[in-house]
Enzyme design. Structure first.
Site, PDB file in Angstrom:
ATOM      1  N   GLU A 268     -19.066 -47.548 -58.797  1.00  0.00           N
ATOM      2  CA  GLU A 268     -18.632 -46.847 -57.593  1.00  0.00           C
ATOM      3  C   GLU A 268     -19.659 -47.168 -56.521  1.00  0.00           C
ATOM      4  O   GLU A 268     -20.827 -46.799 -56.639  1.00  0.00           O
ATOM      5  CB  GLU A 268     -18.546 -45.345 -57.840  1.00  0.00           C
ATOM      6  CG  GLU A 268     -18.109 -44.561 -56.621  1.00  0.00           C
ATOM      7  CD  GLU A 268     -18.454 -43.091 -56.745  1.00  0.00           C
ATOM      8  OE1 GLU A 268     -19.109 -42.567 -55.826  1.00  0.00           O
ATOM      9  OE2 GLU A 268     -18.087 -42.483 -57.770  1.00  0.00           O
ATOM     10  N   CYS A 305     -20.326 -39.170 -52.092  1.00  0.00           N
ATOM     11  CA  CYS A 305     -19.567 -40.415 -52.026  1.00  0.00           C
ATOM     12  C   CYS A 305     -18.205 -40.206 -51.394  1.00  0.00           C
ATOM     13  O   CYS A 305     -17.569 -41.167 -50.949  1.00  0.00           O
ATOM     14  CB  CYS A 305     -19.429 -41.024 -53.414  1.00  0.00           C
ATOM     15  SG  CYS A 305     -18.929 -39.853 -54.686  1.00  0.00           S
TER      16      CYS A 305
END
Length: 514
Positions: A268, A305
């Site tokens: 990620e 995020c």
């Protein structure tokens, strides 16, 4: 341990297959407040030792029953909770995150361990399939075929800077791999080594209590790039879980692909999580949405995020009200401590990218020193955004960019120009339904999670959650790092042809009544 903060003082050692191992070199932590501690520095030799122990453990752990692994996951959760106050104390000291955030993240960490335990007990994740033999079929008989998902082997996990619990030592990647039947080697993040150590102690205690092989889990602290490179290139590692920067993640991804045996890298890497405010929503409640966006931008100093760094809204009075409301709310935000001095500097560097660019208007600019962060807000138009790729790069922190569009058609064109994202959000009223229907297929190709009338900072750990997306949000668009589907990353399908029930794996034979 009674859970009081005084119960834990880091010893600074690595956990390698059941042994607490000191290192020849040491590094000192850099906490936001409180005392610093010394920790051992990882080495490629320690990586090799941990990986070999993980491979040895796999021959036992990979063939444990689902119930045995579920009990183990539950026990890890119990041991983490038994150290709850101590984890909060060291975690807040190292990261500067508030106690409530650490306690909530601890609950998410133990909750996902227990969710995965419950999930594997049901057995659905095995995706068992059976095609009966057709001996009389013409022109060729069909053999009896079985299929089931099987664990792949030792998994490497990189701790994340912004989630010292939920995405680190016993976080989602570790929990998913252990649920699948895969031993784990964790490279701890140097931003919170004490937090990593106490969580590793909880896992170590669970290993002993459940009689699991010692090599099922190892934690290697600190270390330079050679440690990460040695881990992803070790021939016994079969997959990697990573949460971090685009540059660091892409470098590790390339190393995984260049191995003699390439392995999957589930990274990620970054996302600006665009938010689209449709016309009727802007007219009806643009100021309200703007204030809500400001709250999402500044949550946790913007160190999520899923932080929605870009808002897309039409030109005109309704869009102006949205921008003014967001700016007013951001002006009221108090300074927040960032996770590390390096992250704070990166935030300042990211802010600097917006100065001196054509057609970028500063709406709110603030000054930062040390680890303190204040929000910043900028505005541009769609044409300029599409011509300037740098405006679409993630700034890790409380910085927002408003992109003004002329109408629905330009909003759709802008959406097509976005790179892959973790999330995309639509704010709409019922009268916006036609515009939303046109926008939705575009956003489906851009993001792993689509929201309506909400904000993406907050990821539910559940069966249906997708936390991933097209590159560069993640390196594998078919995977998620949150939710029960994340277990699938560390499994592979195996077909069994004409294998007697007496020889089949227990899960397969049991499911078929063998």
């Amino acid at each position: 341990m009674d859970g009081t903060p005084s119960d834990f003082t880091p010893h600074g050692k690595h956990l390698i297959a059941g042994d607490w191992v000191p290192g020849e070199s040491r590094f000192t932590s850099d906490p936001a407040h409180g005392p610093a501690h010394d920790f051992s520095v990882g080495t490629p030799d320690l990586v090799d030792r941990a990986c070999r122990a993980a491979e040895e453990a796999f021959w036992t752990y990979g063939y444990t029953s689902r119930e045995e692994r579920a009990v183990f996951l539950d026990k890890i959760a119990d041991e983490i909770e038994a150290r709850g106050a101590a984890i909060t104390a060291i975690g807040t000291s190292e990261t500067g995150l508030p106690e409530a955030r650490l306690e909530g993240e601890r609950g998410r960490t133990t909750g996902q361990l227990r969710l995965f335990a419950e999930h594997i007990r049901k057995g659905d994740y095995l995706d068992i399939r059976h095609d009966a033999a057709l001996p009389d079929r013409q022109p060729l008989a069909r053999p009896e075929l079985f299929m089931m998902q099987r664990p792949i082997g030792p998994v490497a996990v990189f701790g994340a800077s912004n989630f010292p619990l939920a995405f680190s030592t016993a976080g989602g990647d570790t929990a998913a791999a252990l649920a699948a039947g895969c031993p784990v080697v964790v490279k701890g993040h140097s931003a919170h080594p004490g937090t990593g150590e106490i969580v590793a102690e909880a896992i170590h205690a669970a290993i002993a209590a459940c009689g699991m092989p010692a090599g099922v889990f190892s934690l290697i602290q600190g270390g330079k790039r050679d440690v990460g490179q040695a881990l992803v290139q070790h021939p016994l590692i079969k997959a990697v879980g990573f949460t971090g920067s685009l540059g660091g993640g892409r470098a590790l991804f390339d190393l995984c692909a260049q191995r003699p045996e390439p392995i999957p890298f589930f990274g990620e890497l970054g996302s600006v999580n665009p938010m689209f405010v449709l016309a009727e929503a802007a007219a009806a409640r643009g100021a309200e949405i703007g204030a809500g966006w400001a709250g999402s931008l500044t949550m946790g100093a913007g160190q999520f995020c899923t932080n929605p760094g870009i808002a897309v809204v039409a030109q005109g009075a309704a869009g102006d009200a949205f921008v003014a409301s967001a700016a007013d709310a951001l002006r009221e935000a108090a300074p927040q401590v960032m996770l590390t001095p390096g992250i704070a500097q990166a935030y300042r560097d990211g802010k600097a990218r917006f100065h001196g660019r054509n057609a970028v208007r500063p709406v709110l600019t603030t000054a930062q020193e040390g680890r303190s962060a204040l929000p910043n807000l900028y505005e541009t138009d769609a044409a300029n955004y599409l011509q300037d790729q740098g405006l679409g790069e993630e700034v890790f922190g409380p910085l927002g960019l408003v992109v003004r569009v002329s109408g629905a058609e330009e909003m759709e064109a802008l959406a097509k120009g976005f790179e892959g994202q973790l999330t995309a959000t639509i704010h709409m009223e019922d009268a916006d339904a036609a515009a939303a229907r046109r926008l939705l297929p575009i956003l489906e190709r851009k993001a792993g999670r689509l929201l309506v009338n909400g904000f993406p900072t907050g990821v539910e750990v559940a069966d249906s959650m997708v936390h991933g997306g097209p590159y560069p949000a993640s390196t594998n668009f078919g995977a998620t790092s949150v939710g029960t589907l994340s277990i699938r990353r560390f499994l592979r399908p195996v077909c069994y042809q004409n294998v007697p029930a007496t020889v089949l794996p227990d899960d397969l034979a049991g499911a078929l009544g063998g």
